[in-house]
Scaffold this active site. Structure first.
Site, PDB file in Angstrom:
ATOM      1  N   GLY B  29      36.799  13.159  44.042  1.00 45.16           N
ATOM      2  CA  GLY B  29      36.995  11.714  44.147  1.00 45.16           C
ATOM      3  C   GLY B  29      35.928  11.001  44.939  1.00 45.16           C
ATOM      4  CB  CYS B 238      50.404   6.626  14.617  1.00 45.04           C
ATOM      5  SG  CYS B 238      48.909   6.608  13.596  1.00 45.04           S
ATOM      6  CB  CYS B 241      49.380  10.591  11.886  1.00 45.16           C
ATOM      7  SG  CYS B 241      49.470  10.254  13.651  1.00 45.16           S
ATOM      8  CB  CYS B 263      46.202   7.787  16.658  1.00 45.85           C
ATOM      9  SG  CYS B 263      47.806   8.497  16.340  1.00 45.85           S
TER      10      CYS B 263
END
Lengths: 256, 283
Positions: B29, B238, B241, B263
């Site tokens: 970080g 979606c 799909c 998606c």
């Protein structure tokens, strides 16, 4: 009784110029100390040295911390000093813009110190912020407004709320009433006097306005050319000034 | 392409970048400064990510580039062909086949495994930038762990919108120490940052910073006790799909306000369609 703040021989030079020289005094809990003097007399330099914004060239600033007792704040580590700066100390700037975040709402401004010491409950933070706005006579409906929409006097009161929300023990004030008109000044002084008495705060007030110290300060120091020329009880210094410069200062006040 | 060194950058530069990456992995970080180079593309197009990818690529690697989840947008296509030409590495669009994945604004839906490296393109690495403009001060705030200001931003969100409205680049705390900007990924992806098996590297070219998350690092999204963090997505399946669990893009498909949700991860969507899943808008 241990002094809350004990200043010994604080000296700050800017090259060959003297900012302030060899200033010493003790401040006891609940006491309000006024520092007066003309522009350039070293008042603000001294205040910044005490509040940890400037590093003095010589001297000690010993603060009676809650956990470890008296500690020299100049030699303590920076994280510790900054921690003091957002818990036990408060600093009220002359210009509210220097002390506020202008892009953040009033509630966020007050809440910042709470969040800085680890508060993580939105509802609690907001309740405390609203409570403090009330105490400094700002309407609770303004809690989500930005300080840019506030008047000068309101900004100054917001700055005070933001500083006092964590319950500090020592407040540094740099010309808190500067730039405000007299009626707003009077209300602000009233408010400050009330808060100082209610919370048992100690305060150091730098100002060139003798009326402010007359109302607020228990004791007074008069500075000239970086040195303290006279110190004593406020009424005593103002009513019976001994040093030539103090006499000049007192006699320079305009009478209405 | 013999005119270029392997992966465009010279070996000394890659060495310098690898040192920054190793330091970043050692201090999760923490933003490590590095001497960012001019790359043959404009700032904002992923110069940081490209330099990190160049430094970690080996000739045996398989490389994948994602731009907003898609493999076939300008940024993804041009960076993929850049390394095809300068490094000659194999490329793929399949998440599971890739060993190095450079990404802009998304984490793949498919869980990444050990041995994979995810490289993020970062525009602004400093999470405190828009709260505190002074770089000297933000560095001090990081070193002294003074992160109260980050919560002021979230407080402002709630007071203005009634909930935390920050929806991307959502600040996280790494291993209880550094507050980090996860690059502009949607906050839907934030839970994937923590405890990930793959190495995550972040490169900011213009800002000259590299930071990193080693595998299985603890990453916590900042929040309030009474307004907990929530990973949000559009509340639809979606259209292509039928996936219920993936992050969706909203597409406007005609002038009459018609829209569909698909998606954003094209590889995930295509793999599901190939496996026989069908959404309501699929042809």
């Amino acid at each position: 009784m241990t002094p809350l703040l004990s200043v010994q021989g604080v000296t700050k030079r800017y090259g060959a110029h003297i900012g302030c020289a060899d200033v010493s005094f003790d401040l006891y809990p609940g006491e309000v100390m006024g520092i007066v003097g003309e522009s350039g007399s070293g008042k603000s330099t001294l205040l910044n040295c005490m509040a940890g914004h400037l590093r003095p060239d010589a001297g000690q600033v010993v603060f009676d911390t809650r956990t470890d007792g008296p500690r020299d704040t100049i030699t303590m580590s920076e994280p510790e000093r900054r921690m003091l700066g957002r818990t036990d100390w408060a600093f009220v700037h002359q210009h509210a813009r220097d002390g506020l975040r202008m892009g953040v709402s009033a509630g966020g401004n007050v809440g910042e110190r709470l969040m800085a010491v680890g508060e993580r409950h939105y509802g609690d933070i907001r309740d405390k912020a609203t409570d403090w706005l009330g105490r400094v006579e700002i309407d609770a409906s303004r809690v989500d407004d930005r300080p840019t929409t506030f008047s000068g006097g309101m900004q100054q009161r917001l700055q005070i709320a933001r500083n006092l929300v964590t319950g500090p023990r020592l407040v540094f004030m740099d010309e808190p009433t500067g730039g405000l008109d007299v009626s707003v000044q009077a209300r602000l002084l009233d408010l400050l006097r009330g808060l100082v008495r209610d919370m048992g705060l100690s305060a150091i007030i730098v100002t060139h306005d003798l009326a402010v110290v007359r109302l607020l300060a228990d004791r007074l120091m008069v500075m000239k050319d970086g040195r303290v020329v006279e110190a004593g009880l406020t009424d005593q210094v103002l009513d019976d000034p001994q040093h030539a410069y103090s006499q000049l200062l007192v006699s320079s006040v305009l009478q209405v | 392409m013999n005119a270029y060194n392997f992966a465009y950058l010279d070996e000394q530069t890659k060495r310098m970048i690898r040192r920054a990456i190793l330091k970043g992995l050692a201090i999760p970080g923490y933003q490590v400064p590095f001497a960012s180079r001019e790359m043959p593309m404009p700032y904002g197009w992923g110069t940081g990510g490209v330099q990190v990818s160049a430094a970690v690529l080996t000739p045996e690697d398989t490389f994948k580039v994602i731009d907003q989840g898609a493999d076939d947008t300008t940024n993804a296509v041009s960076i993929r062909s850049f390394f095809q030409r300068t490094a000659g590495v194999a490329t793929t669009t399949a998440t599971r086949d890739a060993t190095v994945i450079q990404t802009r604004h998304r984490i793949p839906e498919e869980a990444l495994g050990e041995g994979q490296i995810l490289v993020y393109q970062v525009p602004i690495p400093e999470p405190l930038r828009f709260l505190e403009p002074r770089e000297s001060e933000t560095r001090k705030m990081h070193s002294l762990e003074e992160y109260g200001l980050m919560h002021v931003k979230l407080y402002e969100d709630i007071s203005r919108h009634g909930h935390i409205a920050t929806s991307y680049a959502y600040p996280v705390k790494v291993e209880g120490r550094y507050v980090m900007d996860p690059s502009p990924i949607p906050k839907f992806d934030n839970p994937k940052l923590g405890d990930m098996a793959a190495i995550q590297l972040f490169g900011a070219g213009r800002e000259q910073r590299i930071y990193a998350l080693p595998p299985y690092t603890q990453v916590v999204s900042l929040d309030f006790e009474d307004h907990p963090f929530e990973a949000t997505k559009a509340d639809h399946p979606c259209g292509m799909c039928g996936a219920q669990d993936s992050y969706l893009d909203e597409l406007i498909i005609d002038d009459a306000g018609g829209r569909m949700f698909v998606c954003s991860d094209t590889d995930y969507c295509e793999a599901r369609q190939a496996a026989g899943h069908k959404g309501k808008d699929a042809a």
